[in-house]
Design an enzyme around this catalytic site. Structure first.
Site, PDB file in Angstrom:
ATOM      1  CE  LYS A 197      -3.698   2.073   2.615  1.00  0.00           C
ATOM      2  NZ  LYS A 197      -4.017   2.700   3.629  1.00  0.00           N
ATOM      3  NE  ARG A 207      -5.531   9.849   2.967  1.00  0.00           N
ATOM      4  CZ  ARG A 207      -4.340   9.645   2.636  1.00  0.00           C
ATOM      5  NH1 ARG A 207      -3.433  11.236   2.812  1.00  0.00           N
ATOM      6  NH2 ARG A 207      -3.257   9.046   2.437  1.00  0.00           N
ATOM      7  CE  LYS A 219      -3.928   8.037   6.607  1.00  0.00           C
ATOM      8  NZ  LYS A 219      -4.401   7.447   6.258  1.00  0.00           N
ATOM      9  CD  GLU A 235       5.001  -3.876   3.826  1.00  0.00           C
ATOM     10  OE1 GLU A 235       5.141  -4.695   4.572  1.00  0.00           O
ATOM     11  OE2 GLU A 235       5.884  -2.744   4.879  1.00  0.00           O
ATOM     12  CE  LYS A 250      -5.953   1.818  -0.980  1.00  0.00           C
ATOM     13  NZ  LYS A 250      -6.413   2.316   0.534  1.00  0.00           N
ATOM     14  CB  SER A 276     -10.979   7.278  -3.655  1.00  0.00           C
ATOM     15  OG  SER A 276     -10.062   8.070  -3.746  1.00  0.00           O
ATOM     16  CE1 TYR A 315     -14.608   3.446  -3.469  1.00  0.00           C
ATOM     17  CE2 TYR A 315     -12.687   3.554  -4.325  1.00  0.00           C
ATOM     18  CZ  TYR A 315     -13.548   3.822  -3.656  1.00  0.00           C
ATOM     19  OH  TYR A 315     -12.908   3.750  -2.165  1.00  0.00           O
TER      20      TYR A 315
HETATM   21  C1  PBG Z   1      -7.110   4.391   4.790  1.00  0.00           C
HETATM   22  C2  PBG Z   1      -7.546   4.098   3.693  1.00  0.00           C
HETATM   23  C3  PBG Z   1      -7.081   4.612   3.064  1.00  0.00           C
HETATM   24  C4  PBG Z   1      -8.383   3.637   1.852  1.00  0.00           C
HETATM   25  C5  PBG Z   1      -8.384   2.251   2.567  1.00  0.00           C
HETATM   26  N1  PBG Z   1      -8.093   2.477   3.553  1.00  0.00           N
HETATM   27  C6  PBG Z   1      -7.177   5.642   2.307  1.00  0.00           C
HETATM   28  C7  PBG Z   1      -5.863   6.058   3.656  1.00  0.00           C
HETATM   29  O1  PBG Z   1      -4.397   5.353   3.446  1.00  0.00           O
HETATM   30  O2  PBG Z   1      -5.547   7.025   3.700  1.00  0.00           O
HETATM   31  C8  PBG Z   1      -8.216   4.705   0.071  1.00  0.00           C
HETATM   32  C9  PBG Z   1      -8.945   3.566  -1.607  1.00  0.00           C
HETATM   33  C10 PBG Z   1      -9.358   4.935  -1.856  1.00  0.00           C
HETATM   34  O3  PBG Z   1      -9.117   5.700  -1.941  1.00  0.00           O
HETATM   35  O4  PBG Z   1     -10.238   4.239  -2.477  1.00  0.00           O
HETATM   36  N2  PBG Z   1      -6.678   2.976   5.872  1.00  0.00           N
END
Ligand code: PBG
Length: 328
Positions: A197, A207, A219, A235, A250, A276, A315
């Site tokens: 991730k 968010r 992050k 990982e 991701k 997203s 989505y």
């Molecule tokens: C956080 C989380 C995130 C997403 C899924 N779980 C955002 C982040 O790490 O700040 C993002 C999913 C998306 O953008 O569609 N635990």
């Protein structure tokens, strides 16, 4: 002898032949549809940066799930969006059995026992700091966070979740969660680890949807550097050793090389999260009339699959399912 020209175009000469030699097939079975849950009844709010995607109260979410099931979608991943006054430093609402999220999971699973119900394990929707771990003096504490994640895992398993999705990127969390589950007898509950991730700006609209942006900093001390490849193998090795049933990459579209890398190196199913921002990008261009929205959607999903994803969190699931259904 003959010096015949090689003519690959012969295999593209008609729709029937093209279909026959097609190497990758997109199916509704590949999709998991992420859903955003809010408190209340009879409410459905569109996420401004994600046209066509809504935050639902449970009653309307149940209707939405039914509609998706009628289109053949079987996988759903629910994320909670909480009011600010429910959030605290330790994300205690995240393991409140009587809270919005756990109660909703229970109802969803009892109404639709045959779906694959996936959850999110991370502190950020419940954290007053907007981070995926406990924050102390500006640092994200790893091992202390594991305890919170373990508690979340337990109540989610008890609520009937099929697949738990730790999305936090703390070290050792897959093993920790697996132990907690096994000790409590939840040996059948799966873990789909957010393995690679990345610290990506493509999460922006998500968010907004959850109102979960970090209150300070970023992050980058826990999510991966977008510049790195080998680290994804570290990982993945750890997640496999610790007991993950499925691995995830991701975001998806900007990270197709990572999807392929994990697919080539591991035998477990590989998931890609078409996030997203990737959704928002295509929707925005389609709204402006700059791209053909349906075509770029299908092409993107197909490319994620071609790169090696067995499962796609997207989505676009409902829209794509509709198109795939009409195709046959
Ligand atoms: C956080 C989380 C995130 C997403 C899924 N779980 C955002 C982040 O790490 O700040 C993002 C999913 C998306 O953008 O569609 N635990």
């Amino acid at each position: 002898m003959y010096n015949r020209m090689r003519r690959p175009r012969r295999n593209r000469k008609s729709a029937a032949i093209r279909a026959m030699v097609e190497e990758t097939t997109l199916s509704v079975n590949d999709f998991i549809f992420p859903l955003f849950l809010i408190e209340g009844t009879a409410l459905k709010e569109e996420v401004p940066s994600m046209p066509g995607i809504y935050r639902y109260t449970l009653d309307l979410m149940l209707e939405e799930i039914q509609e998706c099931m009628d289109l053949g979608i079987k996988g759903f991943c629910v994320f909670p969006s909480l009011d600010e006054d429910k959030k605290d430093k330790y994300a205690t609402e995240g393991y409140n059995k009587n809270g919005l999220y756990i109660q909703a999971l229970k109802k969803i699973k009892s109404k639709f026992p045959n779906i694959a119900l996936m959850t999110d394990i991370a502190m950020d929707p419940y954290s007053s700091d907007g981070h995926d771990g406990i924050v102390e003096n500006g640092e994200i504490l790893n091992d202390e966070t594991l305890e919170v994640l373990g508690k979340m895992a337990l109540v989610q398993a008890e609520a009937g979740a099929d697949i738990l999705g730790p999305s936090d990127m703390m070290d050792g969390r897959v093993g920790y969660i697996r132990n907690v589950l096994d000790e409590a007898g939840y040996t059948k509950v799966s873990i789909m680890s957010y393995t690679a991730k990345y610290a990506s700006a493509f999460y922006g609209p998500f968010r907004d949807a959850l109102d979960s942006a970090p209150k300070f900093g970023d992050k980058k001390t826990y999510q991966m550097n977008p510049a790195n490849v080998s680290e994804a193998l570290i990982e993945a090795d750890l997640d496999i050793q610790e007991g993950a049933d499925m691995l995830m990459v991701k975001p998806a579209l900007a990270y197709l090389d990572i999807i392929k890398l994990l697919k080539d190196n591991y035998d477990v199913p590989i998931t890609a999260y078409n996030v997203s921002g990737e959704y928002a990008m295509l929707k925005a261009a389609a709204e402006k009339g700059w791209l053909d929205g349906e075509k770029v959607m299908i092409e993107s999903l197909l490319s994620i699959k071609r790169a090696g994803a067995d499962i796609i969190l997207t989505y676009f699931a409902k829209e794509a399912a509709r198109i795939l259904k009409n195709k046959i």
